[in-house]
Design a protein around this motif. Structure first.
Motif, mmCIF file in Angstrom:
data_model
loop_
_atom_site.group_PDB
_atom_site.id
_atom_site.type_symbol
_atom_site.label_atom_id
_atom_site.label_comp_id
_atom_site.label_asym_id
_atom_site.label_seq_id
_atom_site.Cartn_x
_atom_site.Cartn_y
_atom_site.Cartn_z
ATOM 1 N N GLU A 1 -2.508 2.591 6.503
ATOM 2 C CA GLU A 1 -1.206 2.727 7.163
ATOM 3 C C GLU A 1 -0.853 4.347 7.344
ATOM 4 O OE1 GLU A 1 -2.248 -0.225 5.795
ATOM 5 O OE2 GLU A 1 -1.583 -1.560 6.994
ATOM 6 N N PHE B 1 3.224 -2.830 5.564
ATOM 7 C CA PHE B 1 2.438 -3.304 4.648
ATOM 8 C C PHE B 1 2.636 -2.593 3.248
ATOM 9 C CE2 PHE B 1 -2.006 -2.510 2.596
ATOM 10 C CZ PHE B 1 -2.135 -3.848 1.993
ATOM 11 N N SER C 1 0.086 -1.411 11.453
ATOM 12 C CA SER C 1 -0.686 -1.370 10.516
ATOM 13 C C SER C 1 -1.969 -0.522 10.437
ATOM 14 C CB SER C 1 -1.483 -2.861 10.862
ATOM 15 O OG SER C 1 -0.781 -3.918 10.642
ATOM 16 N N ALA C 2 -2.898 -0.579 9.628
ATOM 17 C CA ALA C 2 -3.973 0.391 9.482
ATOM 18 C C ALA C 2 -4.979 -0.108 10.837
ATOM 19 C CB ALA C 2 -4.833 0.089 8.243
ATOM 20 N N ARG D 1 -1.724 -8.735 1.820
ATOM 21 C CA ARG D 1 -2.598 -8.598 2.972
ATOM 22 C C ARG D 1 -1.871 -9.278 4.123
ATOM 23 N NH1 ARG D 1 -7.561 -7.118 2.921
ATOM 24 N NH2 ARG D 1 -7.189 -6.505 5.103
ATOM 25 N N GLY D 2 -1.793 -8.547 5.382
ATOM 26 C CA GLY D 2 -1.274 -9.279 6.506
ATOM 27 C C GLY D 2 0.203 -8.715 6.510
ATOM 28 N N GLY D 3 0.895 -7.947 5.309
ATOM 29 C CA GLY D 3 2.277 -8.019 5.341
ATOM 30 C C GLY D 3 2.862 -6.962 6.369
ATOM 31 N N SER D 4 2.424 -6.545 7.097
ATOM 32 C CA SER D 4 3.047 -5.551 8.130
ATOM 33 C C SER D 4 3.985 -6.343 9.119
ATOM 34 C CB SER D 4 2.067 -4.890 9.047
ATOM 35 O OG SER D 4 1.222 -4.014 8.679
ATOM 36 N N THR E 1 -8.417 -1.508 6.288
ATOM 37 C CA THR E 1 -8.084 -1.904 4.876
ATOM 38 C C THR E 1 -9.118 -2.910 4.351
ATOM 39 O OG1 THR E 1 -5.792 -2.241 5.988
ATOM 40 C CG2 THR E 1 -6.018 -3.394 3.678
HETATM 41 N N1 ASP Z 1 -3.334 -3.475 6.758
HETATM 42 C C1 ASP Z 1 -3.113 -4.627 6.060
HETATM 43 C C2 ASP Z 1 -4.020 -5.699 6.085
HETATM 44 O O1 ASP Z 1 -4.931 -5.581 6.771
HETATM 45 C C3 ASP Z 1 -1.596 -5.185 6.604
HETATM 46 C C4 ASP Z 1 -1.501 -5.529 7.984
HETATM 47 O O2 ASP Z 1 -2.519 -5.401 8.864
HETATM 48 O O3 ASP Z 1 -0.606 -6.366 8.218
HETATM 49 O O4 ASP Z 1 -3.869 -6.632 5.457
#
Ligand code: ASP
Ligand code: MG
Length: 437
Positions: free
Chosen positions: A119, A181, A35-36, A195-198, A41
């Protein structure tokens, strides 16, 4: 080959990046999804908001501050001047890209490109660090293989083909680092998996290469059998079926994005949840294996509204439920629990943005009552109907608590209770005491 995913907190500082590097430098060939850095993000979203409002100065302020932060990370991460230099070049390149967006009109496409930078930077930094450590690591550019189709769903065939191509081009690498992501859409534009897609990225890669295992590394020791914020003496669950994990994820066990596990489930790739703070701990293994005769965990979902429609017309009538469901459908409101009797039906929803309109429509069919501030308590495990006594045990735990609805038999993996939100803590504790002690 295994796929390992590390989230934003796991790469949230130079030190955490070094810890991740330690973890992955074990001589095994692997793909690492990152992820970042945590917070990035969100900051990129903020920058985009300024640019949408045509406030280039405000955006540049945030960009400058973020860049300084990254320059400090670089200084801390690398030991040699050579790599500090390479790190700074990487940062400069990506921040120049960001600044370019402040000079022109800003569209949705630009926003997607801005969000992708987090990312791109984190993976670039870790990859350089590994190289400085003498590891044979390379970048797998997600924008070259991760892609969604015209329905914005991942294009599994394309992903598999392009990813294998990328891997073949760099056959000698020991560690492949790639971005979670981010992806491209069906038209080739930069996009993302939400969001959260990693986690989703890791699962898609695992399925595409038929990985031996997908590991999701976080800061918690796997999934717990109850919510530690409300209940004493919770314990990690060691094995979960994909269906059990999906139920738990939906019911608020924040550890895994619900969509993430679908590709892994269909490809029969086990997903292991591990803890960067305690890497030797066994974590939670999610697979298509059912542990027979075991109740695994309890979870709760708040802010539920129950709606009951009572109608004499329902008696012996067909088509009644369809009419009721169509009302919810027309207001894009999904139903979670359903209980029916011969003269009425109760459903629950968690999105109440169209509640008033829905109620107006439903009143045409009968008497409607609403209970708000409710909570779904979900018990997950091997709850196949032919296993005798399991549902009785869960019910027995609820003997002191007013239960508004019970749902059992929808799947082989859960029984759900609808209770008042104020009874939630009591219900969770009672279930823990009855089922796990
Ligand atoms: N960096 C993205 C986010 O903060 C993806 C992730 O962290 O999964 O949503
Ligand atoms: Mg996450």
């Amino acid at each position: 080959m295994k796929v390992l995913k590390f989230g934003g907190t796991s790469v949230g500082s130079a030190q955490r990046m070094k810890d991740v590097a330690q973890l992955i430098m074990d001589g095994e060939r692997k793909i690492v999804v990152l992820s970042a850095m945590s917070g990035t993000t969100n900051t990129l979203v903020e920058i985009s908001e300024y640019l949408y409002r045509k406030n280039a100065e405000g955006a540049n302020d945030i960009i400058n501050r973020l860049e300084s932060k990254y320059r400090r990370h670089v200084d801390e991460l690398y030991a040699t001047d050579e790599y500090k230099q390479k790190g700074l070049e990487l940062i400069r390149y990506h921040f120049d890209e960001l600044r370019a967006h402040t000079k022109d009109i800003f569209t949705l496409f630009d926003e997607k490109a801005v969000l992708a930078e987090g990312e791109l930077i984190s993976t670039g930094m870790v990859n350089l660090y590994l190289q400085e450590q003498g590891v044979n690591s390379v970048l797998l550019p997600a924008l070259e293989y991760m892609r969604t189709d015209k329905n914005a769903e991942p294009d599994a065939t394309y992903i598999r083909e392009k990813l294998l191509e990328q891997l073949e081009q760099q056959p000698d690498a020991d560690i492949y680092i790639t971005q979670g992501f981010i992806c491209r859409n069906a038209y080739g534009e930069i996009d993302n998996l939400q969001r959260g897609g990693s986690d989703y990225t890791a699962s898609l890669i695992g399925a595409a290469i038929k990985a031996e295992e997908i590991q999701i590394w976080t800061d918690i020791d796997g999934m717990h059998n109850n919510d530690p914020r409300f209940v004493d003496h919770t314990a990690p669950v060691r094995n979960l079926h994909f269906e059990e994990a999906a139920e738990l994820a939906y019911f608020g066990a924040k550890i895994l994005h619900p969509t993430c596990i679908q590709p892994a489930k269909f490809a029969h790739i086990p997903v292991r949840l591990l803890n960067t703070m305690d890497p030797k701990a066994p974590g939670t293994l999610i697979s298509n294996e059912t542990e027979l005769h075991k109740i695994k965990a309890v979870a709760a979902k708040d802010n539920i509204t129950a709606i009951k429609i009572k109608s004499g017309r329902m008696l012996l009538a067909y088509g009644f439920l369809r009419k009721v469901f169509e009302i919810f459908e027309s207001f894009h409101t999904s139903i979670d629990m359903i209980c029916t009797s011969e003269v009425g039906v109760s459903v629950t929803i968690d999105n109440t943005s169209h509640l008033a309109e829905i109620l107006d429509e439903l009143r045409k069919f009968g008497t409607v009552t609403v209970d708000s501030n409710m909570c779904i308590i979900c018990v997950v495990g091997d709850l196949d109907w032919e296993n005798v006594g399991f549902e009785a045990k869960a019910l027995d735990a609820m003997r002191e608590i007013p239960v508004r609805m019970i749902s059992f038999g929808g799947s082989n993996y859960n029984i759900s209770f609808l209770v008042r939100q104020e009874d939630k803590k009591r219900a969770l504790q009672a279930l823990s005491d009855e089922l796990f002690s």
